[in-house]
Design a protein around this motif. Sequence first.
Motif, PDB file in Angstrom:
ATOM      1  N   THR A 166       0.818  -1.132   0.009  1.00 47.48           N
ATOM      2  CA  THR A 166      -0.012  -0.062  -0.049  1.00 47.48           C
ATOM      3  C   THR A 166       1.043   1.215  -0.206  1.00 47.48           C
ATOM      4  O   THR A 166       1.859   1.501   0.510  1.00 47.48           O
ATOM      5  N   THR A 168       0.228   5.831   0.008  1.00 45.21           N
ATOM      6  CA  THR A 168      -0.880   6.777   0.044  1.00 45.21           C
ATOM      7  C   THR A 168      -0.302   8.027  -0.704  1.00 45.21           C
ATOM      8  O   THR A 168      -0.809   9.099  -0.701  1.00 45.21           O
ATOM      9  N   GLN A 187      -3.946   4.156  -2.351  1.00 43.42           N
ATOM     10  CA  GLN A 187      -5.156   4.142  -1.297  1.00 43.42           C
ATOM     11  C   GLN A 187      -5.197   5.589  -1.044  1.00 43.42           C
ATOM     12  O   GLN A 187      -4.496   6.470  -0.519  1.00 43.42           O
ATOM     13  N   ALA A 191     -10.566   6.046   1.506  1.00 44.89           N
ATOM     14  CA  ALA A 191     -10.645   4.701   2.003  1.00 44.89           C
ATOM     15  C   ALA A 191     -11.169   4.551   3.458  1.00 44.89           C
ATOM     16  O   ALA A 191     -10.677   5.417   4.415  1.00 44.89           O
TER      17      ALA A 191
END
Length: 376
Positions: A166, A168, A187, A191
């Motif tokens: 992941t 961001t 992400q 979310a």
Amino acid sequence: MSSALTDLFPLPIVQAPMAGGVSVPHLAQAVSEAGGLGFLAAGYKTADGMYQEIKQLRGLTTKPFGVNLFMPQPEHPGASTGSTAAAGAAPASAAAVDVYAHQLAGEAAWYETELGDPDSGRDDGYDAKLAVLLDNPVPVVSFHFGVPGREVLESLRRAGTFTLVTATTPDEALAVQQAGADAVIAQGIEAGGHQGTHRDNPETDGTGIGLLSLVAQIRETVSLPIVAAGGIMRGSQIAAALAAGASAAQLGTAFLATPESGANPLHKQALTNPLFVRTELTRAFSGRPARGLVNRFMREHGPYAPAAYPEVHHLTSPLRKKAAASGDAQGMALWAGQGHRMARELPAGQLVEVLAAELDAAATALSSRPAGGARR
């Protein structure tokens, strides 16, 4: 979709790994059998608990599936975990956690329980879980809260496992590529649940990037396949993410309401309950920013919760469990993305089929538009 992802699952639909008992084997099985990629969440489980769920899922389906791991957190600023996880983070002091525990004393009295031990562990059994996944390889492994070391990713690749991490921000995505992961999960701020930031910096709380902008920026930063995550509830949104440069979309809240989901019934009902009209990012329940439905606990304690994960998670765990057991949604962590009001109570396999049909319709509509596009 890229060829690597296409080989794993035919539809560009990934069921997000939701820790805390939501992403159970029957949910992952239903999604994978329908052509998407089902996921188990190893977070907050023991290594053996994770293995038993993998074993159960393998008894339910021969389709590919994934397992998600939480990266261990450092003991203090600059501490090494053998990875880039949370590098440069500045966790709150023990004194700040003690102050928060004092503030929660009234909650403990109300629910007639003790607060949890904030020093119950920081690594979530990471090494033991990795050992299980190397001895008993699964098709896909993803990582949250940081980037594993290159040697970990290479070991999983040798075992035949496809890896995702992941990110961001574009910079985090670049770190994922440099570490050698096979794909990145972009992400967005929309979310539900925990933001997978690599550095937990309180000064950046709430300053995340919207999903479509994030996908486009990451597409221009790295060459990895991108899985888009954040607030996606409809096939048309999947189409938008694919048009922005993603290869697939990961949906969590959309699957939370399905009958196969292991979420508490109160949590499922709250998604569309008019009492819960909006979501916010909060540290109230875990000490790390996570998006959930705004309830009493979040309003009263969110402004004062320290940046201390997983200490706050351990501290509030008994409170959350007693709130759920007593049917009090106002004391639960009701994780949800910004699209929660669009939740549909469909069986998971049927939901995948509906999403795929909506995606096809959106793609057809997009391709049939005249070149040069906008209507006048």
